[in-house]
Scaffold this motif. Structure first.
Motif, PDB file in Angstrom:
ATOM      1  N   GLN A 137      51.262  58.175   9.812  1.00  0.00           N
ATOM      2  CA  GLN A 137      50.378  58.474  10.862  1.00  0.00           C
ATOM      3  C   GLN A 137      49.119  57.512  10.743  1.00  0.00           C
ATOM      4  N   ALA A 138      48.826  57.278   9.563  1.00  0.00           N
ATOM      5  CA  ALA A 138      47.702  56.169   9.388  1.00  0.00           C
ATOM      6  C   ALA A 138      47.619  55.027  10.346  1.00  0.00           C
ATOM      7  N   LEU A 139      49.223  54.444  10.189  1.00  0.00           N
ATOM      8  CA  LEU A 139      49.640  53.286  10.847  1.00  0.00           C
ATOM      9  C   LEU A 139      49.498  53.583  12.330  1.00  0.00           C
ATOM     10  N   ILE A 140      50.049  54.481  12.646  1.00  0.00           N
ATOM     11  CA  ILE A 140      50.090  54.910  14.082  1.00  0.00           C
ATOM     12  C   ILE A 140      48.821  55.060  14.676  1.00  0.00           C
ATOM     13  N   ASP A 141      47.895  55.601  13.858  1.00  0.00           N
ATOM     14  CA  ASP A 141      46.562  55.727  14.604  1.00  0.00           C
ATOM     15  C   ASP A 141      45.603  54.567  14.452  1.00  0.00           C
ATOM     16  N   GLY A 142      45.986  53.683  13.673  1.00  0.00           N
ATOM     17  CA  GLY A 142      45.272  52.352  13.539  1.00  0.00           C
ATOM     18  C   GLY A 142      45.587  51.533  14.395  1.00  0.00           C
ATOM     19  N   PRO A 143      45.179  50.155  14.054  1.00  0.00           N
ATOM     20  CA  PRO A 143      45.317  49.185  15.181  1.00  0.00           C
ATOM     21  C   PRO A 143      46.767  48.539  15.390  1.00  0.00           C
ATOM     22  N   ARG A 144      47.681  48.818  14.399  1.00  0.00           N
ATOM     23  CA  ARG A 144      49.025  48.576  14.334  1.00  0.00           C
ATOM     24  C   ARG A 144      49.904  49.452  15.430  1.00  0.00           C
ATOM     25  N   LYS A 145      49.422  50.543  15.554  1.00  0.00           N
ATOM     26  CA  LYS A 145      49.893  51.607  16.514  1.00  0.00           C
ATOM     27  C   LYS A 145      51.277  52.055  16.229  1.00  0.00           C
ATOM     28  N   GLY A 146      51.958  51.754  14.925  1.00  0.00           N
ATOM     29  CA  GLY A 146      53.366  52.283  14.738  1.00  0.00           C
ATOM     30  C   GLY A 146      53.555  51.760  13.259  1.00  0.00           C
ATOM     31  N   VAL A 158      44.421  47.021   2.965  1.00  0.00           N
ATOM     32  CA  VAL A 158      43.894  45.364   2.866  1.00  0.00           C
ATOM     33  C   VAL A 158      44.260  44.571   3.955  1.00  0.00           C
ATOM     34  N   GLY A 159      45.571  44.585   4.462  1.00  0.00           N
ATOM     35  CA  GLY A 159      46.160  43.891   5.846  1.00  0.00           C
ATOM     36  C   GLY A 159      45.238  44.212   6.851  1.00  0.00           C
ATOM     37  N   GLU A 160      44.775  45.455   7.081  1.00  0.00           N
ATOM     38  CA  GLU A 160      44.116  45.629   8.214  1.00  0.00           C
ATOM     39  C   GLU A 160      42.801  45.015   8.237  1.00  0.00           C
ATOM     40  N   TYR A 161      42.052  44.835   6.982  1.00  0.00           N
ATOM     41  CA  TYR A 161      41.033  44.292   6.836  1.00  0.00           C
ATOM     42  C   TYR A 161      41.002  42.740   7.034  1.00  0.00           C
ATOM     43  N   LEU A 162      42.203  42.190   6.437  1.00  0.00           N
ATOM     44  CA  LEU A 162      42.261  40.790   6.643  1.00  0.00           C
ATOM     45  C   LEU A 162      42.830  40.275   7.991  1.00  0.00           C
ATOM     46  N   ARG A 163      43.357  41.266   8.766  1.00  0.00           N
ATOM     47  CA  ARG A 163      43.930  40.761  10.256  1.00  0.00           C
ATOM     48  C   ARG A 163      42.525  41.139  11.186  1.00  0.00           C
ATOM     49  N   TYR A 164      42.032  42.068  10.942  1.00  0.00           N
ATOM     50  CA  TYR A 164      41.083  42.734  11.957  1.00  0.00           C
ATOM     51  C   TYR A 164      39.678  42.519  11.722  1.00  0.00           C
ATOM     52  N   ASP A 165      39.167  42.380  10.409  1.00  0.00           N
ATOM     53  CA  ASP A 165      37.906  42.601   9.947  1.00  0.00           C
ATOM     54  C   ASP A 165      37.415  41.437   9.154  1.00  0.00           C
ATOM     55  N   THR A 166      38.301  40.352   8.978  1.00  0.00           N
ATOM     56  CA  THR A 166      37.776  39.105   8.038  1.00  0.00           C
ATOM     57  C   THR A 166      36.888  38.237   8.665  1.00  0.00           C
ATOM     58  N   VAL A 167      35.870  37.820   7.909  1.00  0.00           N
ATOM     59  CA  VAL A 167      35.107  36.754   8.531  1.00  0.00           C
ATOM     60  C   VAL A 167      35.606  35.485   9.046  1.00  0.00           C
ATOM     61  N   LEU A 168      37.123  35.285   8.706  1.00  0.00           N
ATOM     62  CA  LEU A 168      37.836  34.136   9.372  1.00  0.00           C
ATOM     63  C   LEU A 168      38.014  34.168  10.833  1.00  0.00           C
ATOM     64  N   GLY A 211      34.881  33.519   3.133  1.00  0.00           N
ATOM     65  CA  GLY A 211      35.875  33.095   3.762  1.00  0.00           C
ATOM     66  C   GLY A 211      37.010  32.337   3.007  1.00  0.00           C
ATOM     67  N   VAL A 212      36.647  31.660   1.818  1.00  0.00           N
ATOM     68  CA  VAL A 212      37.813  31.308   1.139  1.00  0.00           C
ATOM     69  C   VAL A 212      38.375  32.358   0.169  1.00  0.00           C
ATOM     70  N   VAL A 213      37.690  33.240  -0.173  1.00  0.00           N
ATOM     71  CA  VAL A 213      38.180  34.183  -0.967  1.00  0.00           C
ATOM     72  C   VAL A 213      39.004  35.009   0.054  1.00  0.00           C
ATOM     73  N   GLU A 214      38.604  35.460   1.298  1.00  0.00           N
ATOM     74  CA  GLU A 214      39.669  36.064   2.378  1.00  0.00           C
ATOM     75  C   GLU A 214      40.925  35.209   2.635  1.00  0.00           C
ATOM     76  N   LEU A 215      40.589  33.918   2.661  1.00  0.00           N
ATOM     77  CA  LEU A 215      41.711  33.105   2.887  1.00  0.00           C
ATOM     78  C   LEU A 215      42.982  33.103   1.913  1.00  0.00           C
ATOM     79  N   VAL A 216      42.640  33.334   0.679  1.00  0.00           N
ATOM     80  CA  VAL A 216      43.303  33.431  -0.448  1.00  0.00           C
ATOM     81  C   VAL A 216      43.871  34.650  -0.478  1.00  0.00           C
ATOM     82  N   GLY A 217      42.888  35.508  -0.037  1.00  0.00           N
ATOM     83  CA  GLY A 217      43.569  37.162   0.175  1.00  0.00           C
ATOM     84  C   GLY A 217      44.737  37.142   1.140  1.00  0.00           C
ATOM     85  N   LEU A 218      44.318  36.618   2.414  1.00  0.00           N
ATOM     86  CA  LEU A 218      45.273  36.671   3.514  1.00  0.00           C
ATOM     87  C   LEU A 218      46.718  36.017   3.279  1.00  0.00           C
ATOM     88  N   ILE A 219      46.317  34.679   2.724  1.00  0.00           N
ATOM     89  CA  ILE A 219      47.767  34.056   1.953  1.00  0.00           C
ATOM     90  C   ILE A 219      48.431  35.081   1.094  1.00  0.00           C
TER      91      ILE A 219
END
Length: 189
Positions: free
Chosen positions: A26-35, A56-66, A153-161
């Motif tokens: 339900q958290a996934l459905i209610d969040g930006p992924r919608k499913g 973590v993924g939600e932050y790195l996809r939708y809220d990162t400084v990148l 940004g570099v820390v979040e880039l490594v996190g994204l990878i």
């Protein structure tokens, strides 16, 4: 990658979900992924892990400084490194919409260093491929990345990878299929 493989951890029937699995879904459905899609289908077997990883993924996809264009491009670089069809097919149109050039993605799909990249994309390519292939980043690339993206940004880039490497590993191990796969030749290892 053989697209005809059997899905080892297919979607769970709704009536079999535990309360923890329902809450995580339900958290996934209610969040930006919608499913519940892609890596979250097999990950639903561990709802606490799913919840923590998806945040973590939600932050790195939708809220990162990148910039979104860089995040989508890096995601595709990692998907290309693994010849992984789900993330490739999901993020390819997102990268185009974010402004990554078609010719850049065409080269990437063939496993080549793209010839037409913006300066920050070329730096993201260098950083990501050095880290994934060499298991480290040269001092020169590190310094250029700091200048371009800043420390956060570099820390979040490594996190994204790392995040996409992790979910792609699960997709690959579980043989989770892409819903509408785009062409992606398997690269020799």
């Amino acid at each position: 990658m053989d697209q005809q493989r059997t899905d080892r951890l297919p979607p769970l029937p709704l009536e079999t979900l535990t309360e923890a699995q329902r809450t995580a879904a339900q958290a996934l459905i209610d969040g930006p992924r919608k499913g519940v899609k892609g890596p979250f289908i097999p990950m639903l077997r561990s709802p606490e892990l799913l919840d923590r990883v998806q945040r973590v993924g939600e932050y790195l996809r939708y809220d990162t400084v990148l910039e979104n264009r860089i995040g989508e491009f890096v995601t595709l670089i990692v998907a290309r490194e693994w010849s992984e069809p789900f993330e490739w097919s999901t993020h390819y149109p997102l990268a185009l919409a974010a402004g990554v050039a078609q010719s850049t993605l065409d080269d990437l799909a063939e496993g080549a260093r793209p010839q037409t990249m913006a300066q920050d994309e070329a730096l993201a390519w260098d950083f990501t491929t050095e880290l994934t292939r060499n298991k480290g980043v040269s001092d020169g690339t590190w310094q250029r990345a700091l200048q371009q993206f800043g420390e956060q940004g570099v820390v979040e880039l490594v996190g994204l990878i790392g995040y996409f490497t992790s979910v792609i590993m699960l997709l690959s191990a579980a043989h989770t299929p892409a819903v509408n796969p785009l062409p992606l030749p398997v690269l020799p290892r």
